[in-house]
Design an enzyme around this catalytic site. Structure first.
Site, mmCIF file in Angstrom:
data_model
loop_
_atom_site.group_PDB
_atom_site.id
_atom_site.type_symbol
_atom_site.label_atom_id
_atom_site.label_comp_id
_atom_site.label_asym_id
_atom_site.label_seq_id
_atom_site.Cartn_x
_atom_site.Cartn_y
_atom_site.Cartn_z
ATOM 1 N N VAL A 18 0.845 -1.205 0.000
ATOM 2 C CA VAL A 18 0.000 0.000 0.000
ATOM 3 C C VAL A 18 0.878 1.251 0.000
ATOM 4 O O VAL A 18 0.605 2.236 -0.694
ATOM 5 C CB VAL A 18 -0.957 -0.001 1.214
ATOM 6 C CG1 VAL A 18 -1.766 1.289 1.259
ATOM 7 C CG2 VAL A 18 -1.889 -1.216 1.147
ATOM 8 N N TYR A 19 1.968 1.202 0.793
ATOM 9 C CA TYR A 19 2.920 2.321 0.830
ATOM 10 C C TYR A 19 3.478 2.572 -0.575
ATOM 11 O O TYR A 19 3.548 3.718 -1.035
ATOM 12 C CB TYR A 19 4.055 2.009 1.805
ATOM 13 C CG TYR A 19 5.125 3.071 1.868
ATOM 14 C CD1 TYR A 19 5.045 4.118 2.785
ATOM 15 C CD2 TYR A 19 6.223 3.035 1.004
ATOM 16 C CE1 TYR A 19 6.031 5.097 2.836
ATOM 17 C CE2 TYR A 19 7.209 4.009 1.041
ATOM 18 C CZ TYR A 19 7.108 5.036 1.967
ATOM 19 O OH TYR A 19 8.075 6.008 2.016
ATOM 20 N N ASP A 20 3.846 1.492 -1.265
ATOM 21 C CA ASP A 20 4.401 1.610 -2.617
ATOM 22 C C ASP A 20 3.394 2.234 -3.578
ATOM 23 O O ASP A 20 3.759 3.045 -4.439
ATOM 24 C CB ASP A 20 4.828 0.241 -3.151
ATOM 25 C CG ASP A 20 6.032 -0.319 -2.411
ATOM 26 O OD1 ASP A 20 6.735 0.478 -1.745
ATOM 27 O OD2 ASP A 20 6.250 -1.547 -2.478
ATOM 28 N N LEU A 54 34.281 9.008 22.218
ATOM 29 C CA LEU A 54 34.142 8.787 23.659
ATOM 30 C C LEU A 54 35.337 8.022 24.197
ATOM 31 O O LEU A 54 35.937 7.208 23.501
ATOM 32 C CB LEU A 54 32.869 7.982 23.956
ATOM 33 C CG LEU A 54 31.532 8.622 23.596
ATOM 34 C CD1 LEU A 54 30.399 7.647 23.898
ATOM 35 C CD2 LEU A 54 31.317 9.915 24.363
ATOM 36 N N LYS A 78 25.553 1.145 22.470
ATOM 37 C CA LYS A 78 26.588 1.778 21.646
ATOM 38 C C LYS A 78 26.515 1.160 20.255
ATOM 39 O O LYS A 78 26.963 0.046 20.032
ATOM 40 C CB LYS A 78 27.976 1.586 22.243
ATOM 41 C CG LYS A 78 29.049 2.348 21.469
ATOM 42 C CD LYS A 78 30.408 2.184 22.088
ATOM 43 C CE LYS A 78 31.419 3.034 21.320
ATOM 44 N NZ LYS A 78 31.482 2.699 19.888
ATOM 45 N N ARG A 102 31.802 12.240 10.340
ATOM 46 C CA ARG A 102 32.644 12.739 11.431
ATOM 47 C C ARG A 102 34.046 13.107 10.938
ATOM 48 O O ARG A 102 34.625 14.097 11.349
ATOM 49 C CB ARG A 102 32.758 11.692 12.534
ATOM 50 C CG ARG A 102 33.775 12.090 13.613
ATOM 51 C CD ARG A 102 34.027 10.968 14.592
ATOM 52 N NE ARG A 102 33.000 10.935 15.613
ATOM 53 C CZ ARG A 102 32.602 9.829 16.220
ATOM 54 N NH1 ARG A 102 33.119 8.667 15.870
ATOM 55 N NH2 ARG A 102 31.681 9.865 17.166
ATOM 56 N N LYS A 152 32.576 -0.969 26.934
ATOM 57 C CA LYS A 152 32.614 -1.933 25.843
ATOM 58 C C LYS A 152 32.311 -3.351 26.331
ATOM 59 O O LYS A 152 32.615 -3.707 27.468
ATOM 60 C CB LYS A 152 33.998 -1.915 25.185
ATOM 61 C CG LYS A 152 34.330 -0.614 24.449
ATOM 62 C CD LYS A 152 33.446 -0.417 23.241
ATOM 63 C CE LYS A 152 33.981 0.646 22.308
ATOM 64 N NZ LYS A 152 35.096 0.224 21.495
#
Length: 673
Positions: free
Chosen positions: A40-42, A88, A121, A142, A320
């Site tokens: 339907v989106y298509d 970080l 993370k 970045r 981590k």
């Protein structure tokens, strides 16, 4: 259809379709609650495409159909991050996390716990989105934290990135920072299809996300299953910051920016540890790769008070996950030579997949480590990706050691230039004494010399440096300034225009500053901060070159090892000759003036916004030459924030902390003082 008025009914239908499609994107990517099937989106999307094709005058830049369509780029333009995109600091165990919490509470003089925000993370690619009046006007990677690449056209193809923010309660200007990921399912499907076509496959989802975002043709990026999650605000203009970080994330949701759902506000470090344990157990159920958790102080006021240290904020940390380990065999141990002559042993391994990454090489760091671990050629070893990122040899499994396992000795000669290799007593690192006449050291030294913080020679990249050395066009760093256009154009893929641009950049680099020149020389232990310290102290290169070790050690922040390295560098005949030759070839700088009763001396400055009469780097260098210190982030230790045009969030932080705000005119008066 040009010149034909669009029927009101059609215009209304187009606007309705855009609204519906954007709403469904919001429900799918932000709320994770789709209300219609993809088919339907298509249909809605194709109807909008047909109408816009029929009535092209109705097309707007923020229409959902305009995500793809830009021409392929020739190169990514650089983007300067007004607020650096810092990484970080990491901890790998509970002890490290508790130490982080203790440092914060001691700095704030608090005994009781306070609020943290915990979030996964994400193991993707950091991206900055800049919105002006709600419209996406720029996206940038970045890069090195200070300068990234403009990837706007590619980012527009990522369906989860809104081209226009929802609602109308957004600021005049806002920079949203987050992560671009490729979900595991999409990654597996992409690799399967690439394999069938005989195309290149990616080793892991992170590499796939990075490679997809950096395609010169946006149409290729559009076919990749990428998703964006926001996690931080950079620049902000026309709206006050909220009280807490979690309020920022609520803004994102309201504006249609996806936010990762597994975020939790906790009271104190114990809550952070509980969150970590939960994510360790559930990480494999997540749709994308994560390599730990991020812990941030929730209060933005407290974040501003804590500020930054070096290249990381004091108010956040990455905890981590435990490293993942696999067994493999050492096929060979080879040696790499770095810029300062350090000879590093590297293990060549039977390829093995660790955390989705194929590892075939792993550093052994230095010879002390090699012998401590007793790693030999032929050994079966345990390989670990520390923090899911850096391949490392943990050690051999002695029970599997073959009789012919070969012990490696420190080479007596450099594997590149055959100069002597020495390992001073008490040092872990063995070094080639070939200096800048060693090809490996020469290559790395030229790359360093031309880097942005050094002489900043635009266009002199790694491959070109290697080619110049290979063709014997550059035999030492002075060779950069002796390159001829005819020799450059004779090289593969180097036309007239490319050669002219490079030579213009080389000529421009001759005018520099003493701190930049000192940093460019690549003296062991002399980073850009130490280079500025030396320039401020001596003012003239000749005085520095003649300085004794004792004189150098008297300078604040110069320790005994750095003093010896600096002294040794300037007292090597080859280095002195290279410096004199560079000056003879036209490299020059204004003389550093001694600071006399300057109002700037001893003060710390931060710049925000654009100045009319100076570039950011010129302003920072004038501050340094006047005895002040220029930093990139606002903290309670900042004395002045210089406010230019279109100031960013540093301005708001300075106001919150009660720091003196001065405009460009006041700053120029201070300089004259």
């Amino acid at each position: 259809m040009n010149g034909v008025e669009v029927p009101a009914k059609i215009q209304k239908r187009i606007e309705r379709l855009r609204q519906e499609i954007n709403d469904h994107n919001y429900r799918y990517y932000v709320l994770s609650q789709p209300t219609i099937p993809d088919s339907v989106y298509d249909e809605l999307f194709h109807e909008l495409e047909k109408l816009e094709k029929k009535y092209p005058e109705t097309i707007t830049p923020s229409s959902p159909t305009q995500r793809v369509g830009a021409e392929p780029l020739k190169v990514f333009e650089p983007v300067h991050h007004e607020i650096p995109m810092l990484s970080l600091d990491n901890v790998f165990d509970e002890k490290g996390l508790r130490a982080f919490d203790k440092r914060i509470r001691q700095r704030l003089k608090l005994d009781k716990p306070f609020e943290y925000v915990c979030e996964p993370k994400m193991d993707g690619v950091a991206l900055s989105l800049l919105y002006e009046n709600g419209e996406l006007i720029r996206a940038a990677t970045r890069g090195d934290g200070y300068t990234g690449e403009n990837v706007t056209q590619n980012t527009r193809t990522i369906a989860s990135v809104p081209l226009q923010l929802r609602g109308n309660d957004y600021p005049e200007l806002v920079e949203i920072r987050g992560e671009v990921l490729m979900p595991r399912e999409g990654f597996a499907k992409f690799n399967r299809e690439a394999e069938k076509r005989g195309d290149k496959t990616f080793a892991n989802p992170r590499n796939a996300a990075s490679g997809s975002l950096r395609q010169l043709d946006p149409r290729i990026t559009a076919k990749r299953p990428l998703i964006f999650y926001g996690y931080l605000i950079g620049l902000l203009k026309g709206k006050d910051f909220p009280k807490n970080h979690c309020d920022v994330l609520k803004w994102f949701k309201d504006w249609g920016i996806p936010v990762i759902s597994e975020i939790k506000v906790v009271g104190g470090i114990e809550g952070c540890l509980d969150y970590y344990e939960h994510l360790v157990k559930t990480r494999e159920k997540m749709p994308f790769d994560i390599d730990g958790i991020v812990i941030k102080v929730n209060s933005l006021q407290v974040q501003a008070e804590l500020g930054f240290v070096s290249r990381a904020p004091r108010w956040a940390i990455a905890y981590k996950f435990p490293a993942q380990e696999k067994m493999t065999v050492v096929k060979a141990i080879e040696f790499q030579v770095g810029r300062t002559g350090a000879v590093t042993p590297v293990a060549r391994l039977e390829p093995v997949s660790v955390s989705g990454v194929t590892v075939s090489n792993a550093t052994l760091h230095n010879f002390d480590e090699l012998y401590r671990k007793d790693v030999r050629v032929g050994d079966t070893v345990i390989v670990r990706r520390a923090g899911d990122v850096i391949p490392e040899v943990v050690g051999p499994i002695l029970a599997k050691r073959p009789k012919k396992a070969k012990l490696i000795k420190i080479p007596s000669r450099c594997p590149v230039c055959h100069a002597e290799v020495i390992k001073p007593e008490g040092e872990a690192v063995a070094r080639c004494v070939g200096g800048l006449y060693c090809r490996a050291q020469l290559r790395e030294s030229i790359k360093h010399f031309a880097s942005r913080r050094a002489l900043d020679i635009e266009g002199l990249g790694d491959k070109l440096v290697e080619l110049f050395i290979q063709e014997k066009l550059i035999k030492d760093i002075t060779g950069i300034y002796q390159l001829k256009k005819s020799a450059i154009t004779a090289l593969p893929r180097m036309g007239e225009k490319s050669a002219e641009n490079l030579l213009t950049a080389i000529e421009k680099s001759k005018k520099t500053t003493l701190p930049r020149f000192l940093y460019a020389l690549g003296i062991r232990g002399v980073g850009d901060t130490t280079a500025r310290t030396l320039a401020r102290h001596f003012h003239e290169l000749d005085l520095l070159m003649k300085a004794s070790i004792e004189t150098l050690q008297e300078i604040r922040d110069i320790g005994p090892v750095a003093a010896e390295n600096i002294h040794a560098f300037f007292h090597q005949k080859n280095n002195a000759e290279l410096i004199n030759k560079l000056i003879h070839l036209g490299v020059h700088w204004p003389q550093e003036k001694a600071v006399v009763k300057s109002e700037i001396a001893g003060k710390t400055f931060v710049l925000t916004g654009a100045l009319k009469s100076l570039t950011r780097e010129e302003a920072e260098e004038k501050i340094e030459r006047s005895g002040g210190k220029a930093t990139s982030s606002v903290s309670k230790n900042t004395d002045y924030v210089i406010v230019g045009e279109n100031p960013g969030s540093k301005y708001e932080k300075a106001k919150a902390l009660g720091i003196s705000l001065i405009d460009e005119e006041a700053f120029l008066k201070l300089l004259k003082s």
